[in-house]
Every structure is written in C-alpha cells, then in structure tokens.
Scaffold this motif. Structure first.
Motif, PDB file in Angstrom:
ATOM      1  N   LYS A 295     -13.961  71.566  22.758  1.00 30.32           N
ATOM      2  CA  LYS A 295     -15.234  71.248  22.105  1.00 30.32           C
ATOM      3  C   LYS A 295     -15.483  69.747  22.156  1.00 30.32           C
ATOM      4  O   LYS A 295     -14.612  68.956  21.785  1.00 30.32           O
ATOM      5  CB  LYS A 295     -15.214  71.710  20.648  1.00 30.32           C
ATOM      6  N   PRO A 296     -16.650  69.333  22.612  1.00 30.51           N
ATOM      7  CA  PRO A 296     -16.936  67.883  22.626  1.00 30.51           C
ATOM      8  C   PRO A 296     -17.133  67.389  21.194  1.00 30.51           C
ATOM      9  O   PRO A 296     -17.566  68.127  20.320  1.00 30.51           O
ATOM     10  CB  PRO A 296     -18.237  67.794  23.433  1.00 30.51           C
ATOM     11  N   PRO A 297     -16.797  66.153  20.923  1.00 30.84           N
ATOM     12  CA  PRO A 297     -16.982  65.629  19.564  1.00 30.84           C
ATOM     13  C   PRO A 297     -18.464  65.579  19.195  1.00 30.84           C
ATOM     14  O   PRO A 297     -19.318  65.220  20.012  1.00 30.84           O
ATOM     15  CB  PRO A 297     -16.365  64.222  19.637  1.00 30.84           C
ATOM     16  N   SER A 298     -18.757  65.981  17.973  1.00 35.46           N
ATOM     17  CA  SER A 298     -20.135  65.989  17.506  1.00 35.46           C
ATOM     18  C   SER A 298     -20.601  64.564  17.245  1.00 35.46           C
ATOM     19  O   SER A 298     -19.842  63.734  16.730  1.00 35.46           O
ATOM     20  CB  SER A 298     -20.259  66.810  16.220  1.00 35.46           C
ATOM     21  N   PRO A 299     -21.840  64.238  17.606  1.00 38.81           N
ATOM     22  CA  PRO A 299     -22.329  62.868  17.377  1.00 38.81           C
ATOM     23  C   PRO A 299     -22.463  62.587  15.882  1.00 38.81           C
ATOM     24  O   PRO A 299     -22.703  63.494  15.085  1.00 38.81           O
ATOM     25  CB  PRO A 299     -23.712  62.876  18.061  1.00 38.81           C
ATOM     26  N   PRO A 300     -22.289  61.364  15.480  1.00 39.31           N
ATOM     27  CA  PRO A 300     -22.411  61.046  14.047  1.00 39.31           C
ATOM     28  C   PRO A 300     -23.840  61.267  13.561  1.00 39.31           C
ATOM     29  O   PRO A 300     -24.813  61.018  14.272  1.00 39.31           O
ATOM     30  CB  PRO A 300     -22.013  59.563  13.970  1.00 39.31           C
ATOM     31  N   SER A 301     -23.951  61.761  12.343  1.00 42.40           N
ATOM     32  CA  SER A 301     -25.270  62.021  11.774  1.00 42.40           C
ATOM     33  C   SER A 301     -25.961  60.708  11.459  1.00 42.40           C
ATOM     34  O   SER A 301     -25.333  59.738  11.023  1.00 42.40           O
ATOM     35  CB  SER A 301     -25.126  62.848  10.494  1.00 42.40           C
ATOM     36  N   PRO A 302     -27.278  60.631  11.689  1.00 48.20           N
ATOM     37  CA  PRO A 302     -28.000  59.375  11.424  1.00 48.20           C
ATOM     38  C   PRO A 302     -28.016  59.089   9.925  1.00 48.20           C
ATOM     39  O   PRO A 302     -27.996  59.996   9.098  1.00 48.20           O
ATOM     40  CB  PRO A 302     -29.412  59.659  11.956  1.00 48.20           C
ATOM     41  N   PRO A 303     -28.032  57.824   9.550  1.00 45.20           N
ATOM     42  CA  PRO A 303     -28.068  57.496   8.112  1.00 45.20           C
ATOM     43  C   PRO A 303     -29.370  57.953   7.485  1.00 45.20           C
ATOM     44  O   PRO A 303     -30.422  58.022   8.129  1.00 45.20           O
ATOM     45  CB  PRO A 303     -27.942  55.964   8.102  1.00 45.20           C
ATOM     46  N   ALA A 304     -29.293  58.286   6.201  1.00 41.06           N
ATOM     47  CA  ALA A 304     -30.476  58.740   5.476  1.00 41.06           C
ATOM     48  C   ALA A 304     -31.470  57.586   5.335  1.00 41.06           C
ATOM     49  O   ALA A 304     -31.084  56.435   5.112  1.00 41.06           O
ATOM     50  CB  ALA A 304     -30.083  59.259   4.091  1.00 41.06           C
ATOM     51  N   PRO A 305     -32.765  57.873   5.474  1.00 44.10           N
ATOM     52  CA  PRO A 305     -33.757  56.795   5.341  1.00 44.10           C
ATOM     53  C   PRO A 305     -33.772  56.263   3.909  1.00 44.10           C
ATOM     54  O   PRO A 305     -33.531  56.997   2.951  1.00 44.10           O
ATOM     55  CB  PRO A 305     -35.080  57.489   5.692  1.00 44.10           C
TER      56      PRO A 305
END
Length: 300
Positions: free
Chosen positions: A155-165
């Motif tokens: 499984k490829p590593p999941s991209p980091p979630s964007p910071p909350a606005p």
C-alpha cells in the motif's frame, strides 16, 4: 372466574410497603426493574425516563418542553438527561442543517443500549468437514525470493491531510458606539436566563461584545439576537463561547445601506436656499459671468 379481581393486601410483618395491585388493560407502560430500582440513577432521572418511555413516537422531549411540563429547573432536567444518556437509556445525535441550525434526534431505550450491545450474539458452530480419505503430501514451501511481500509494503503511503482553514474573524461594528457596546454586553450576560448552559466567562463577554454590537448596528432586535444564539443548543454544551462566536459569524445579517439626505445651505451671493454638502454659492450664481455677479452685488 374470568373476571380480574383485586385481592386484599396482606399485612407486611415488618412494617414495609404493601402492594395493592390491579391489572391494567389499557393506557399503561411496562418499565423494567433495572430502571425503577437503578442504584446509580437519581430519582429525577428514573422518573424522567419513565415519562419519556410512556410518550408516543414523535413527541418532543427537549429541555424547554420538560421544564414547561414539570416543576424541576432546566439544570436538573439537563442533568437527568445526561444521566440517562450515560447509562444507555437515551441516545442523542446532533445534525447541522444547511442554514447553520443544529437539531437533536433522540432515541429512548427501555433496555440499556450499552448492555444490549455488550452481549455477544451466539453464532452457530461451523459444520464439521468430512475426513479426507487420504492425507496428501505437504507441498514444498516457496523459495524466499518468490514469497509474497507484506501488505504494508504493497500500500502506498497516504498523503498528509491538509490543515484545517482558520476560523473567520468575528464581525466588528463600523463605528465604535458606547451605547451599542453596553447593550451588547447586557444581552450576553442575560443569555443565562434563556439557557442555563450559556454561562460565559469575562473573557468570552469581552470577545463577543463587538460581534453582538455589529448585529445591533445592522438593525437586529435584541430579542432576535437572543433567539439566534439560544435556539437548538447541543447537549451537552462544552464550549459555549466558541458556539456563540460561530453563530455570530455565520448567521450575521446583511448590512442595510443608509441613504443620508443632503443638507440645506444658503447661497453666499443671492441668499437663496439650495442643497449641498458644504456652504457656498448655488448653481445659478456659479453659472453667471463674473461681471454680472459683481454688478448685482454692487446694486444691492
């Protein structure tokens, strides 16, 4: 023999309670002893749970409805609902509507839902497979080079979630008005009379006062502001200051443009009245030739 009769109660030998029971044939609710004799629930919570279980589906059981029905205060009703929710007799889920309002959906259980969920459901035993006629020889193990890779490497590593606005800033009035600020502070301090959960700290009042003053500056009535801040509060309410800041920002009414009338002025030359933002000469005097204006002034 088919008619139900009331049996005269016998005397209790120890002076305890004596039950004179009659069989109910309509308008009754079955309540389990696990609720009626609960060791941890308060008497208010047990009575409130019994009342809720006797209501038809779709009946409103909000805190304000219960306060209108019973003599207990909002704080005691809210505490009893939290007790029932903690012991599995009540479940409340909140949903935010597109207009920003929060509604609460309530489910009542005549058995504690946590207890029912904890009981494992029996699963049927798998059928025994018939014994093979002969035991086949074990297949040779695959070489290490052909062994399957671990699942984590595939499984490829999941991209980091964007910071909350960041949260939008609180609205502020166009012009500072001490009267509006005093009215806004009094409105915030009076919210606890509408909802007991809205007890604000001094820091919350200082932070929210300019936003409430903006609502009042835009023509919102104090009653309308109070209703917008106290309607459909989530239960339990952990951070009242953050909830009020969100509502004051999201539900801010639109500003109504103000048209100011141009004041009247007297012409410096002919002394006639005309409308202009500043004193001076009227349009006719400005249009006349300088020589004609000088002769008219000398003639006067």
């Amino acid at each position: 023999m088919g008619t139900q009769k009331i049996i005269a109660p016998s005397r209790a030998p120890s002076g305890g309670v004596v039950h004179a029971n009659a069989r109910h044939t309509s308008h009754f609710t079955v309540v389990g002893n696990h609720l009626a004799q609960h060791r941890e629930l308060s008497l208010v919570a047990i009575g409130l749970a019994t009342h809720i279980q006797s209501l038809p589906a779709g009946a409103r059981i909000g805190i304000k409805c219960m306060v209108e029905r019973f003599p207990e205060s909002e704080a005691r009703i809210a505490g009893a609902l939290r007790e029932l929710e903690a012991h599995g007799y009540l479940k409340r889920t909140r949903e935010r509507l597109p207009n920003g309002r929060v509604v609460t959906h309530t489910t009542s259980y005549n058995q504690p839902c946590a207890t029912r969920a904890a009981r494992p459901t029996p699963t049927p035993a798998p059928a025994k497979a018939p014994a093979p006629a002969a035991i086949p020889a074990a297949a040779p193990a695959p070489p290490p080079a052909l062994a399957s890779a671990p699942a984590s490497a595939a499984k490829p590593p999941s991209p980091p979630s964007p910071p909350a606005p960041p949260a939008p800033p609180l609205p502020r009035p166009r012009t500072p008005d001490p009267e509006l600020h005093r009215a806004a502070t009094a409105l915030l301090l009076g919210l606890r009379r509408e909802a007991a959960e809205l007890v604000l700290s001094e820091g919350d009042v200082r932070m929210l006062t300019p936003a409430v003053a903006t609502w009042l500056e835009r023509g919102a009535a104090p009653g309308a502001v109070s209703r917008a801040l106290t309607a459909d509060l989530p239960v339990p309410l952990k951070y009242p200051g953050k909830l009020l800041a969100h509502r004051l920002t999201v539900l801010l009414p639109a500003a109504v443009p103000v048209h100011r009338a141009v004041p009247m002025q007297n012409c410096d030359d002919c002394d006639r009245a005309f409308r202009a933002p500043e004193p001076g000469r009227c349009g006719e005097c400005r249009a006349e030739a300088p020589e004609t204006r000088t002769l008219a002034v000398m003639a006067r």
